[in-house]
Design a protein around this motif. Structure first.
Motif, short mmCIF file in Angstrom:
data_model
loop_
_atom_site.label_atom_id
_atom_site.label_comp_id
_atom_site.label_asym_id
_atom_site.label_seq_id
_atom_site.Cartn_x
_atom_site.Cartn_y
_atom_site.Cartn_z
N GLN A 160 32.16 6.86 -20.85
CA GLN A 160 33.12 6.84 -21.96
C GLN A 160 32.94 5.53 -22.72
O GLN A 160 32.83 4.46 -22.12
N ASN A 161 32.90 5.63 -24.04
CA ASN A 161 32.75 4.46 -24.92
C ASN A 161 31.50 3.65 -24.60
O ASN A 161 31.49 2.41 -24.67
N ALA A 162 30.43 4.36 -24.25
CA ALA A 162 29.14 3.72 -23.99
C ALA A 162 28.41 3.51 -25.32
O ALA A 162 28.85 4.01 -26.37
N PRO A 163 27.29 2.78 -25.33
CA PRO A 163 26.51 2.63 -26.55
C PRO A 163 26.15 3.98 -27.16
O PRO A 163 26.05 4.99 -26.46
N ALA A 164 25.94 3.99 -28.48
CA ALA A 164 25.77 5.25 -29.22
C ALA A 164 24.63 6.10 -28.70
O ALA A 164 24.71 7.33 -28.70
N ASP A 165 23.53 5.49 -28.25
CA ASP A 165 22.37 6.27 -27.81
C ASP A 165 22.35 6.47 -26.30
O ASP A 165 21.33 6.86 -25.74
N TRP A 166 23.48 6.23 -25.65
CA TRP A 166 23.50 6.33 -24.19
C TRP A 166 23.24 7.76 -23.74
O TRP A 166 23.75 8.73 -24.31
N GLY A 167 22.45 7.91 -22.66
CA GLY A 167 22.22 9.20 -22.03
C GLY A 167 21.20 10.09 -22.70
O GLY A 167 21.02 11.24 -22.29
N ALA A 168 20.50 9.56 -23.71
CA ALA A 168 19.56 10.41 -24.45
C ALA A 168 18.43 10.93 -23.56
O ALA A 168 17.91 12.02 -23.79
N ASP A 169 18.05 10.16 -22.54
CA ASP A 169 16.94 10.56 -21.68
C ASP A 169 17.39 11.20 -20.37
O ASP A 169 16.56 11.52 -19.51
N LEU A 170 18.71 11.37 -20.20
CA LEU A 170 19.23 11.99 -18.98
C LEU A 170 19.25 13.51 -19.13
O LEU A 170 19.32 14.04 -20.24
N ALA A 171 19.23 14.20 -18.00
CA ALA A 171 19.33 15.66 -18.00
C ALA A 171 20.75 16.05 -18.43
O ALA A 171 21.68 15.24 -18.35
N PRO A 172 20.93 17.28 -18.92
CA PRO A 172 22.27 17.73 -19.34
C PRO A 172 23.27 17.62 -18.21
O PRO A 172 22.93 17.75 -17.03
#
Length: 293
Positions: A210-222
């Motif tokens: 929550q409230n992480a950087p805007a591009d956070w999680g882009a390379d993680l699996a769904p």
């Protein structure tokens, strides 16, 4: 022609049969006497119906006790060594000898009496050589008492370290110099929060943010039921930084902090650590790792 057996012979035969059948029930005895510098290692895997999540071990040397944990991908998330109390060492030696005597009389069935836990490995090197694997399914066995004496000898911090089967919450708040008490965390700002859930199905821990950087999680699996699966490589990065933070608490602190970091290990009871977010220290390294996922 049928020959009748004498009552005395029958009684003797019965006594011998009873004695032989009861041998497996006799106490193991004191076992071998270990030397003061023998090395004793107790190992156990985190495994269950959902898969294998790594292996931990505690090694007892002459005057030190060491712990380490390795993930399924081979990543080591901590390794520590501390001084060992001499009385604790003496007790471990005695109980290790009793374990060796007891283990040597176990049948294959009694080595694995339960089905839902991994076996405990015991290795001894030095004056004797011993390697065995037995499940710890009861509280009154020499294996259980040996493990208990090793746990009692471990430093308190060891029980606080992070493992892939734990649930954690890490919160980051910006710092402000305003307020009635002077500088401190800005409680009015949105909380940057990362939730780590216990590993399942051999895909590493899960994570939500929550409230992480805007591009956070882009390379993680769904995301799935327990968040986005980190995989073992990312799980290793996070747990290594988290444990480095916990193991170096005595060196934390600064005057140029950029925020505050709060870490909660969930369980009974839950444990929470709160420190300033300091440039160049383990607190900042952990924050950067989480933000970079």
């Amino acid at each position: 022609m049928t020959t009748a057996r004498r009552p005395g012979a029958l009684a003797l035969l019965g006594a011998l049969t009873l004695a032989l059948s009861s041998c497996s029930l006799l106490p193991a005895g004191d076992g071998p006497e270990l030397a003061a510098d023998d090395v004793i290692t107790i190992g156990s895997s985190a495994a269950g119906m959902f898969g294998y999540f790594g292996h931990g071990s505690t090694t007892v040397a002459a005057d030190t006790i060491s712990q380490r944990y390795e993930l399924p991908n081979g990543a080591e998330i901590y390794e520590t060594t501390d001084e060992l109390d001499p009385e604790a060492r003496d007790l471990i030696e005695v109980r290790a000898g009793k374990y060796v005597a007891w283990e040597g009389k176990l049948s294959e069935k009694r080595r694995a009496p339960c089905t839902d836990i991994a076996a405990t490995s015991v290795s001894i090197s030095g004056s004797i050589t011993h390697d065995s694997d037995v499940q710890d399914c009861a509280d009154d066995t020499p294996l259980h008492t040996l493990k208990q004496s090793v746990r009692d000898a471990e430093p308190e911090l060891f029980g606080q370290l992070a493992h892939p089967i734990d649930d954690w919450t890490i919160e980051i708040r910006p710092w402000t110099e305003e307020g009635p008490a002077g500088g401190g965390p800005d409680e009015s700002a949105p909380i940057e929060r990362y939730e780590l859930s216990a590993a399942q199905h051999e895909i590493g821990m899960g994570i939500t943010a929550q409230n992480a950087p805007a591009d956070w999680g882009a390379d993680l699996a769904p995301e799935e039921g327990n968040g986005a699966p980190l995989g073992w490589d990312n799980t290793g990065l996070v747990l290594t930084d988290l444990n480095a933070f916990l193991l170096n608490q005595k060196t934390l602190g600064c005057g140029d902090q950029t925020g505050e970091i709060r870490m909660t290990k969930h369980g009974k009871p839950a444990q929470t650590w709160t420190y300033r977010l300091c440039p160049g220290q383990h607190s900042e390294a952990l924050a950067q790792t989480l933000r970079g996922l």
